[in-house]
Design a protein around this motif. Structure first.
Motif, PDB file in Angstrom:
ATOM      1  N   ARG A  74       8.120  -9.798  16.787  1.00  8.83           N
ATOM      2  CA  ARG A  74       9.096  -9.070  15.973  1.00  8.83           C
ATOM      3  C   ARG A  74       8.593  -7.670  15.594  1.00  8.83           C
ATOM      4  O   ARG A  74       9.311  -6.687  15.780  1.00  8.83           O
ATOM      5  N   PRO A  75       7.351  -7.564  15.077  1.00  6.04           N
ATOM      6  CA  PRO A  75       6.851  -6.212  14.809  1.00  6.04           C
ATOM      7  C   PRO A  75       6.815  -5.336  16.062  1.00  6.04           C
ATOM      8  O   PRO A  75       7.141  -4.148  16.008  1.00  6.04           O
ATOM      9  N   LEU A  94      12.330   1.395  17.208  1.00  3.72           N
ATOM     10  CA  LEU A  94      12.320   2.691  16.509  1.00  3.72           C
ATOM     11  C   LEU A  94      11.981   3.822  17.478  1.00  3.72           C
ATOM     12  O   LEU A  94      12.587   4.894  17.438  1.00  3.72           O
ATOM     13  N   LEU A 122       9.104  -4.676   9.854  1.00  2.58           N
ATOM     14  CA  LEU A 122       7.726  -4.634  10.347  1.00  2.58           C
ATOM     15  C   LEU A 122       6.823  -5.584   9.556  1.00  2.58           C
ATOM     16  O   LEU A 122       5.923  -6.204  10.106  1.00  2.58           O
ATOM     17  N   PHE A 123       7.080  -5.694   8.257  1.00  5.62           N
ATOM     18  CA  PHE A 123       6.225  -6.528   7.411  1.00  5.62           C
ATOM     19  C   PHE A 123       6.753  -7.954   7.299  1.00  5.62           C
ATOM     20  O   PHE A 123       6.360  -8.701   6.411  1.00  5.62           O
ATOM     21  N   PHE A 141      13.094  -0.424   8.322  1.00  5.93           N
ATOM     22  CA  PHE A 141      12.039  -0.456   9.340  1.00  5.93           C
ATOM     23  C   PHE A 141      10.792  -1.159   8.800  1.00  5.93           C
ATOM     24  O   PHE A 141      10.256  -2.081   9.417  1.00  5.93           O
ATOM     25  N   ARG A 192       0.175   3.478   7.646  1.00  7.90           N
ATOM     26  CA  ARG A 192       1.001   2.564   6.863  1.00  7.90           C
ATOM     27  C   ARG A 192       1.257   1.277   7.659  1.00  7.90           C
ATOM     28  O   ARG A 192       1.222   0.182   7.116  1.00  7.90           O
ATOM     29  N   MET A 193       1.522   1.453   8.952  1.00  8.90           N
ATOM     30  CA  MET A 193       1.711   0.268   9.800  1.00  8.90           C
ATOM     31  C   MET A 193       0.425  -0.544   9.873  1.00  8.90           C
ATOM     32  O   MET A 193       0.439  -1.758   9.774  1.00  8.90           O
ATOM     33  N   ALA A 217       4.343   8.786   3.752  1.00 11.21           N
ATOM     34  CA  ALA A 217       4.209   8.152   5.066  1.00 11.21           C
ATOM     35  C   ALA A 217       5.528   7.508   5.470  1.00 11.21           C
ATOM     36  O   ALA A 217       5.671   6.277   5.502  1.00 11.21           O
ATOM     37  N   GLU A 237      -0.047  10.449   1.078  1.00  9.62           N
ATOM     38  CA  GLU A 237       0.969  11.307   1.694  1.00  9.62           C
ATOM     39  C   GLU A 237       2.294  10.543   1.788  1.00  9.62           C
ATOM     40  O   GLU A 237       2.319   9.334   1.603  1.00  9.62           O
ATOM     41  N   ARG A 268      14.968   4.415  19.640  1.00  8.23           N
ATOM     42  CA  ARG A 268      16.027   5.029  18.835  1.00  8.23           C
ATOM     43  C   ARG A 268      15.727   6.511  18.587  1.00  8.23           C
ATOM     44  O   ARG A 268      16.614   7.362  18.669  1.00  8.23           O
ATOM     45  N   THR A 269      14.467   6.790  18.273  1.00 11.10           N
ATOM     46  CA  THR A 269      14.071   8.181  18.040  1.00 11.10           C
ATOM     47  C   THR A 269      14.290   9.016  19.292  1.00 11.10           C
ATOM     48  O   THR A 269      14.818  10.126  19.233  1.00 11.10           O
ATOM     49  N   THR A 297      10.187  -4.212  16.791  1.00 12.67           N
ATOM     50  CA  THR A 297      10.604  -3.264  15.752  1.00 12.67           C
ATOM     51  C   THR A 297      10.060  -1.863  16.046  1.00 12.67           C
ATOM     52  O   THR A 297      10.786  -0.866  15.949  1.00 12.67           O
ATOM     53  N   VAL A 298       8.780  -1.802  16.422  1.00 19.98           N
ATOM     54  CA  VAL A 298       8.176  -0.505  16.758  1.00 19.98           C
ATOM     55  C   VAL A 298       8.852   0.077  18.006  1.00 19.98           C
ATOM     56  O   VAL A 298       9.195   1.268  18.050  1.00 19.98           O
ATOM     57  N   GLU A 354       2.548  10.238  14.540  1.00 17.74           N
ATOM     58  CA  GLU A 354       2.621   9.223  13.469  1.00 17.74           C
ATOM     59  C   GLU A 354       1.352   9.220  12.623  1.00 17.74           C
ATOM     60  O   GLU A 354       1.400   8.955  11.426  1.00 17.74           O
ATOM     61  N   TYR A 368       0.840  -1.201   0.000  1.00 14.36           N
ATOM     62  CA  TYR A 368       0.000   0.000   0.000  1.00 14.36           C
ATOM     63  C   TYR A 368       0.877   1.253   0.000  1.00 14.36           C
ATOM     64  O   TYR A 368       1.731   1.422   0.866  1.00 14.36           O
ATOM     65  N   LEU A 376       1.872  12.016  10.261  1.00 13.36           N
ATOM     66  CA  LEU A 376       2.849  11.657   9.224  1.00 13.36           C
ATOM     67  C   LEU A 376       2.291  10.652   8.219  1.00 13.36           C
ATOM     68  O   LEU A 376       2.755  10.558   7.095  1.00 13.36           O
ATOM     69  N   GLY A 377       1.296   9.874   8.661  1.00 10.86           N
ATOM     70  CA  GLY A 377       0.754   8.814   7.806  1.00 10.86           C
ATOM     71  C   GLY A 377       1.397   7.472   8.076  1.00 10.86           C
ATOM     72  O   GLY A 377       0.969   6.447   7.536  1.00 10.86           O
ATOM     73  N   THR A 378       2.437   7.450   8.918  1.00  9.46           N
ATOM     74  CA  THR A 378       3.136   6.184   9.181  1.00  9.46           C
ATOM     75  C   THR A 378       2.287   5.236  10.023  1.00  9.46           C
ATOM     76  O   THR A 378       2.430   4.022   9.914  1.00  9.46           O
ATOM     77  N   ARG A 397      18.003   9.428  19.790  1.00 11.74           N
ATOM     78  CA  ARG A 397      18.616  10.314  18.790  1.00 11.74           C
ATOM     79  C   ARG A 397      18.322  11.773  19.064  1.00 11.74           C
ATOM     80  O   ARG A 397      19.190  12.630  18.926  1.00 11.74           O
TER      81      ARG A 397
END
Lengths: 312, 375
Positions: free
Chosen positions: B3-4, B11, A104-105, A100, B214-215, A87, A85, B14-15, B7-8, B206, A81, B209-211, B18
């Motif tokens: 794992r996901p 991040l 994640l996928f 990342f 996306r997730m 993303a 925007e 890390r953010t 991963t989240v 997020e 997908y 941002l649209g992330t 950072r």
């Protein structure tokens, strides 16, 4: 051959507003399917239901034979997908963003670095992979945005207006890349309000307006709906409102729409032969300062079917 | 799904590393808070107001002398109110229902026994819900002991050595609470809200941002993005409050009480703070709104919960309000631990209440998230 993606009876309502009504179509493996409509027509709502972001009020979606409602994770694993925007995370590099989303996928650890490199190559950003995203141009961000959806080798790529706000060079790169993916056998759902992109990329097109699919078919099938009508663009000087009203009454004019303060677009049988009559009709109200006659295309079809232009 | 989730979380961490916020909120600010409060307030008794009941079963001269001396003492002026109670049972009832924070019971024949050089008995009744009043009561008894000792010394020339005063504490003996511990714990409790709030706020960022979408469009359970951030927020907040605790203990040698019990209270507090800020994030539209509401909620909970003003210094009505805030229960628990030296069992009630707050707010947040951010 079974469809890579199929949906039927999709409807979504927000209060009294019906955003999408009874939408259904199917996309075969390797087929590029376009969803064409103006802003607010229901394209993004439809896509949100197809990728599981919105629960439809009615209807269902199947991806690669898996029911999205019943087995959402299995179905989503088959979808790539690309949202409208950008993303992505601006503070990460292009490569870090891809890593990342790859992790994640569910991309296996051993394959991740290699697959990220492949995708960077595919979107033409290997050289800039380690630059922070917020240093990229709009077009480069768009390409990484698409790349993030390709990492897990989806069966279908869903692109929601992927070229909004990009420069011509990046647009060409994106369209070339998309065509390459389709040529390799990936199914594609492409939404846009840019007619020429849909005409170039898609095998079949659905025209969506006010949340409903009003026509569906190949480009040739859709254009045939207009018959032999030509699209005529006129630029007028004078009382354009009055002239426009007169033009609508000319025999042979099928559809008419205002496209600017001084321009109108007409759909007319044998358009080029009708020009003298059109010029005569506006006499006394306005002067025709420029004309253009275009043979039938998707935009003419859209005008014919919806009574408005795509950018209305 | 591990794992996901990792991963989240990775991040998010890390953010935060950072941009430096992890270092600031988990190490620098807690150490600074502990140091500032240690330097400014270390070693003092807490400012407080307490009502202590007095049961005079003796009816002799000594209790009356004690009362006169307390009334004249500068250190108790504006701080201590004594209330006469008719019996030990009445005192227990008054302590239980919060009418008094603690009570002192002079046993029968106290004056006569002490006058005869015997061992007089004074009982102290306290409750974990008013640890500071317990501290005051203990302080009073220490003063009584000094008076008795001095009288005994006076009479020693004539009647020989006197036996010491016996103090019976029931159920808890009050102790000294270092003021830096009080305010350090309060600030840690307040700060926990900001730390976990930052993680839930980032959910809204997020979404912008649209992330987040996306997730959600990917092959992962809907709760993964929320849980991934919650883990990091919880861990950083817990680390931060523990750093405050460790700094206060290691740098200034203060005592917060039984380590296991303190850790359990801090965990429960951070859990409650996480659930409340998640509830806020689930109900607001933007990250800017989240900032404002989380700050307001944090300060309101801190004020009414005794993180900014000691609960005993609040009017009675507000002391009741404190029981509706996680900070209030955390303050009661930590002060009780610091003052009494008791263990985990003594803070079971505050921990239970904090967990109940976390469950309730977390449940409401889950419903809100399902309808909003993840709907």
């Amino acid at each position: 051959m079974s469809a890579t993606l199929s949906c039927h009876g999709l409807s979504k309502r927000y209060g009294d507003v019906v955003a999408v009504r009874d939408v259904g179509f199917s996309i075969a493996p390797g087929e590029a399917y376009g969803l064409l409509g103006p802003n607010g027509a229901g394209k993004t709502t439809t896509i949100s239901m197809l990728v599981g972001l919105l629960r439809p009020d009615s209807g269902g979606v199947t991806v690669g034979g898996v029911d999205l409602g019943r087995e959402p994770l299995r179905a989503k694993a088959k979808i790539g997908y690309v949202p409208q925007e950008i993303a992505l995370y601006p503070e990460l590099t292009g490569r870090e963003n891809l890593r990342f989303f790859g992790r994640l996928f569910g991309l296996p650890r051993k394959q991740l670095a290699g697959r990220v490199a492949e995708v960077l190559e595919l979107v033409g950003l290997t050289d800039r992979a380690d630059g922070k995203l917020d240093t990229y141009s709009g077009g480069m961000k768009r390409r990484i945005n698409i790349g993030a959806a390709l990492l897990h080798r989806p069966e279908i790529l869903i692109l929601d207006e992927p070229t909004v706000g990009v420069d011509p060079q990046s647009r060409k790169a994106i369209l070339d890349g998309v065509e390459h993916l389709v040529a390799e056998g990936m199914a594609l759902l492409y939404t846009s309000h840019y007619m020429e992109e849909v005409e170039r990329v898609c095998d079949r097109v659905a025209i969506i307006d006010h949340g409903q699919i009003v026509a569906e078919g190949t480009r040739q099938e859709l254009v045939a709906m207009v018959g032999s009508a030509d699209k005529i663009e006129l630029v007028l000087d004078g009382d354009v409102d009055a002239a426009f009203a007169k033009l609508r009454t000319v025999e042979g004019v099928l559809e008419a729409a205002r496209t600017g303060d001084s321009s109108v677009r007409l759909l007319a049988e044998g358009g080029r032969y009708l020009l003298p009559a059109l010029i005569t009709a506006v006499e006394g109200y306005a002067t025709v300062t420029a004309t253009e006659v275009i043979e039938p295309d998707l935009e003419a079809t859209f005008l014919h079917l919806t009574g408005s232009t795509l950018r209305d | 799904m591990m794992r996901p989730l990792l991963t989240v979380s990775a991040l998010e961490l890390r953010t935060r590393l950072r941009d430096g916020t992890a270092l600031i909120i988990a190490v620098i600010v807690p150490v600074a808070l502990a140091t500032l409060f240690g330097l400014a307030l270390g070693g003092d008794d807490p400012p407080l107001r307490a009502t202590v009941g007095v049961v005079d079963l003796d009816r002799g001269p000594l209790p009356a002398d004690v009362r006169r001396e307390i009334a004249a003492a500068e250190q108790f002026k504006g701080v201590l109110t004594l209330r006469d109670l008719p019996s030990e049972q009445a005192a227990r009832r008054a302590v239980d229902d919060g009418g008094v924070g603690a009570a002192i019971v002079f046993g029968r024949d106290f004056s006569r026994t002490v006058g005869a050089g015997g061992s007089g008995q004074v009982s102290v009744l306290t409750t974990p819900e008013s640890p500071l009043a317990g501290v005051v009561a203990r302080s009073l008894v220490e003063r009584i002991a000094v008076m008795v000792e001095s009288r005994a010394l006076t009479e020693r020339f004539a009647a020989g050595p006197a036996e010491p005063l016996t103090v019976v504490s029931d159920p808890l003996a009050g102790g000294k609470v270092d003021l830096s511990v009080y305010y350090g714990a309060g600030m840690a409790a307040l700060f926990a809200f900001f730390v976990v709030g930052a993680s839930f706020r980032s959910l809204l960022t997020e979404r912008k941002l649209g992330t987040l979408n996306r997730m959600r469009a990917g092959p992962l359970a809907p709760w993964v993005p929320v849980a991934g951030k919650a883990i990091v927020g919880f861990a950083l907040a817990l680390f931060g409050v523990c750093v405050t605790w460790a700094s206060s203990t290691l740098i200034f040698g203060t005592t917060w009480g039984d380590p296991v019990a303190v850790f359990a209270v801090l965990c429960a507090h951070v859990l409650a703070a996480a659930a409340i800020t998640m509830l806020v994030a689930s109900r607001v539209k933007t990250d800017a709104q989240a900032d404002g509401v989380i700050m307001a909620v944090s300060f309101v909970a801190a004020f009414f919960g005794g993180s900014l003003v000691p609960i005993p210094n609040l009017p009675d009505a507000l002391q009741v309000v404190a029981l509706f805030t996680p900070n209030g229960w955390t303050s009661y628990a930590l002060i009780g631990l610091a003052g009494s030296g008791d263990g985990l069992a003594s803070v079971a009630l505050p921990i239970g209440v904090l967990c109940a707050i976390a469950l309730t707010a977390g449940g409401l947040a889950a419903v809100g998230l399902k309808k909003g951010l993840l709907g």
